[in-house]
Write a protein that holds these residues in place. Sequence first.
Motif, PDB file in Angstrom:
ATOM      1  N   PRO A   7       8.822  -2.404   5.879  1.00 22.77           N
ATOM      2  CA  PRO A   7       7.986  -3.216   6.762  1.00 22.77           C
ATOM      3  C   PRO A   7       8.838  -3.907   7.822  1.00 22.77           C
ATOM      4  CG  PRO A   7       8.011  -4.110   4.534  1.00 22.77           C
ATOM      5  CD  PRO A   7       8.803  -2.856   4.511  1.00 22.77           C
ATOM      6  N   THR A   8       8.273  -4.088   8.991  1.00 20.86           N
ATOM      7  CA  THR A   8       9.024  -4.629  10.118  1.00 20.86           C
ATOM      8  C   THR A   8       9.215  -6.139  10.062  1.00 20.86           C
ATOM      9  OG1 THR A   8       6.976  -4.692  11.393  1.00 20.86           O
ATOM     10  CG2 THR A   8       8.393  -2.752  11.674  1.00 20.86           C
ATOM     11  N   SER A   9       8.596  -6.806   9.093  1.00 20.54           N
ATOM     12  CA  SER A   9       8.792  -8.251   8.959  1.00 20.54           C
ATOM     13  C   SER A   9       8.650  -8.652   7.500  1.00 20.54           C
ATOM     14  CB  SER A   9       7.768  -9.022   9.800  1.00 20.54           C
ATOM     15  OG  SER A   9       6.466  -8.910   9.227  1.00 20.54           O
ATOM     16  N   GLU A  10       9.209  -9.787   7.173  1.00 21.66           N
ATOM     17  CA  GLU A  10       9.073 -10.329   5.819  1.00 21.66           C
ATOM     18  C   GLU A  10       7.611 -10.661   5.527  1.00 21.66           C
ATOM     19  OE1 GLU A  10       9.793 -11.479   1.981  1.00 21.66           O
ATOM     20  OE2 GLU A  10      11.075 -10.324   3.323  1.00 21.66           O
ATOM     21  N   ALA A  11       6.900 -11.158   6.524  1.00 24.31           N
ATOM     22  CA  ALA A  11       5.481 -11.473   6.327  1.00 24.31           C
ATOM     23  C   ALA A  11       4.692 -10.215   5.971  1.00 24.31           C
ATOM     24  CB  ALA A  11       4.904 -12.130   7.580  1.00 24.31           C
ATOM     25  N   LEU A  12       4.955  -9.136   6.674  1.00 23.62           N
ATOM     26  CA  LEU A  12       4.270  -7.877   6.382  1.00 23.62           C
ATOM     27  C   LEU A  12       4.622  -7.408   4.967  1.00 23.62           C
ATOM     28  CD1 LEU A  12       2.294  -5.933   7.705  1.00 23.62           C
ATOM     29  CD2 LEU A  12       4.236  -4.753   8.729  1.00 23.62           C
ATOM     30  N   HIS A  13       5.880  -7.536   4.584  1.00 19.69           N
ATOM     31  CA  HIS A  13       6.284  -7.183   3.219  1.00 19.69           C
ATOM     32  C   HIS A  13       5.516  -8.025   2.200  1.00 19.69           C
ATOM     33  CE1 HIS A  13       8.567  -6.439  -0.379  1.00 19.69           C
ATOM     34  NE2 HIS A  13       8.899  -7.720  -0.433  1.00 19.69           N
ATOM     35  N   GLN A  14       5.389  -9.318   2.449  1.00 23.80           N
ATOM     36  CA  GLN A  14       4.662 -10.198   1.525  1.00 23.80           C
ATOM     37  C   GLN A  14       3.196  -9.802   1.419  1.00 23.80           C
ATOM     38  OE1 GLN A  14       5.968 -12.364  -0.579  1.00 23.80           O
ATOM     39  NE2 GLN A  14       7.964 -11.782   0.216  1.00 23.80           N
ATOM     40  N   HIS A  15       2.596  -9.401   2.529  1.00 24.14           N
ATOM     41  CA  HIS A  15       1.191  -8.977   2.512  1.00 24.14           C
ATOM     42  C   HIS A  15       1.029  -7.689   1.711  1.00 24.14           C
ATOM     43  CE1 HIS A  15       0.510 -12.236   5.139  1.00 24.14           C
ATOM     44  NE2 HIS A  15       0.657 -11.617   6.290  1.00 24.14           N
ATOM     45  N   VAL A  16       1.977  -6.780   1.852  1.00 22.76           N
ATOM     46  CA  VAL A  16       1.932  -5.538   1.071  1.00 22.76           C
ATOM     47  C   VAL A  16       2.102  -5.854  -0.418  1.00 22.76           C
ATOM     48  CG1 VAL A  16       3.041  -3.311   0.635  1.00 22.76           C
ATOM     49  CG2 VAL A  16       2.703  -4.082   2.991  1.00 22.76           C
ATOM     50  N   ALA A  17       2.985  -6.777  -0.733  1.00 22.21           N
ATOM     51  CA  ALA A  17       3.173  -7.178  -2.131  1.00 22.21           C
ATOM     52  C   ALA A  17       1.874  -7.757  -2.699  1.00 22.21           C
ATOM     53  CB  ALA A  17       4.319  -8.185  -2.247  1.00 22.21           C
ATOM     54  N   ARG A  18       1.185  -8.561  -1.920  1.00 21.18           N
ATOM     55  CA  ARG A  18      -0.107  -9.125  -2.363  1.00 21.18           C
ATOM     56  C   ARG A  18      -1.145  -8.022  -2.532  1.00 21.18           C
ATOM     57  NH1 ARG A  18      -1.422 -14.623  -1.824  1.00 21.18           N
ATOM     58  NH2 ARG A  18      -3.097 -13.952  -3.198  1.00 21.18           N
ATOM     59  N   LEU A  19      -1.122  -7.033  -1.642  1.00 19.99           N
ATOM     60  CA  LEU A  19      -2.024  -5.879  -1.770  1.00 19.99           C
ATOM     61  C   LEU A  19      -1.752  -5.148  -3.079  1.00 19.99           C
ATOM     62  CD1 LEU A  19      -4.070  -3.736  -0.807  1.00 19.99           C
ATOM     63  CD2 LEU A  19      -2.206  -2.715   0.520  1.00 19.99           C
ATOM     64  N   ALA A  20      -0.476  -4.906  -3.387  1.00 19.99           N
ATOM     65  CA  ALA A  20      -0.123  -4.229  -4.635  1.00 19.99           C
ATOM     66  C   ALA A  20      -0.602  -5.026  -5.850  1.00 19.99           C
ATOM     67  CB  ALA A  20       1.386  -3.993  -4.700  1.00 19.99           C
ATOM     68  N   GLU A  21      -0.470  -6.346  -5.794  1.00 19.87           N
ATOM     69  CA  GLU A  21      -0.951  -7.201  -6.879  1.00 19.87           C
ATOM     70  C   GLU A  21      -2.464  -7.109  -7.014  1.00 19.87           C
ATOM     71  OE1 GLU A  21       0.387 -11.120  -5.860  1.00 19.87           O
ATOM     72  OE2 GLU A  21       2.505 -10.595  -6.106  1.00 19.87           O
ATOM     73  N   ALA A  22      -3.154  -7.175  -5.882  1.00 20.64           N
ATOM     74  CA  ALA A  22      -4.614  -7.088  -5.903  1.00 20.64           C
ATOM     75  C   ALA A  22      -5.066  -5.743  -6.449  1.00 20.64           C
ATOM     76  CB  ALA A  22      -5.179  -7.318  -4.493  1.00 20.64           C
ATOM     77  N   TYR A  23      -4.389  -4.692  -6.048  1.00 19.54           N
ATOM     78  CA  TYR A  23      -4.728  -3.352  -6.519  1.00 19.54           C
ATOM     79  C   TYR A  23      -4.553  -3.246  -8.033  1.00 19.54           C
ATOM     80  CZ  TYR A  23      -4.966   1.760  -6.531  1.00 19.54           C
ATOM     81  OH  TYR A  23      -5.315   3.063  -6.765  1.00 19.54           O
TER      82      TYR A  23
END
Length: 120
Positions: free
Chosen positions: A87-103
């Motif tokens: 991911p191009t930013s730490e924020a984007l990485h954090q959002h993907v991590a939250r997506l993985a958790e939600a999934y």
Amino acid sequence: MQADGHDDDDGYELPREVRALIREHIHSLEQLDLLLLLHAHPGQTLAASEVSRALGSTDALARATMTHLRRQGLSTLTGDFAACYAPTSEALHQHVARLAEAYAVARPAVLTFISACALE
């Protein structure tokens, strides 16, 4: 699933940043599957043939999905079509991590929300 990401059946509400990530970056289930696959294997580069096997798709669909994630700033892509989570930013990485958790805890809510967004 309501348009706001709230699932009346189980009471789970997708986090705001997950809803935004999906609306802005994830437009198909293949894109979701590949993003979660790459996220689960940080630092690992996957060739198009590996992606197509993992997703149960064709090489052409795998390449299109890999290209989409690169354009969305979620991964890198080499000239010979190998993708790596980046991911191009730490924020984007954090959002993907939250997506993985939600999934992991509410897979139907994530899938329904992606489908609902595709219909908008």
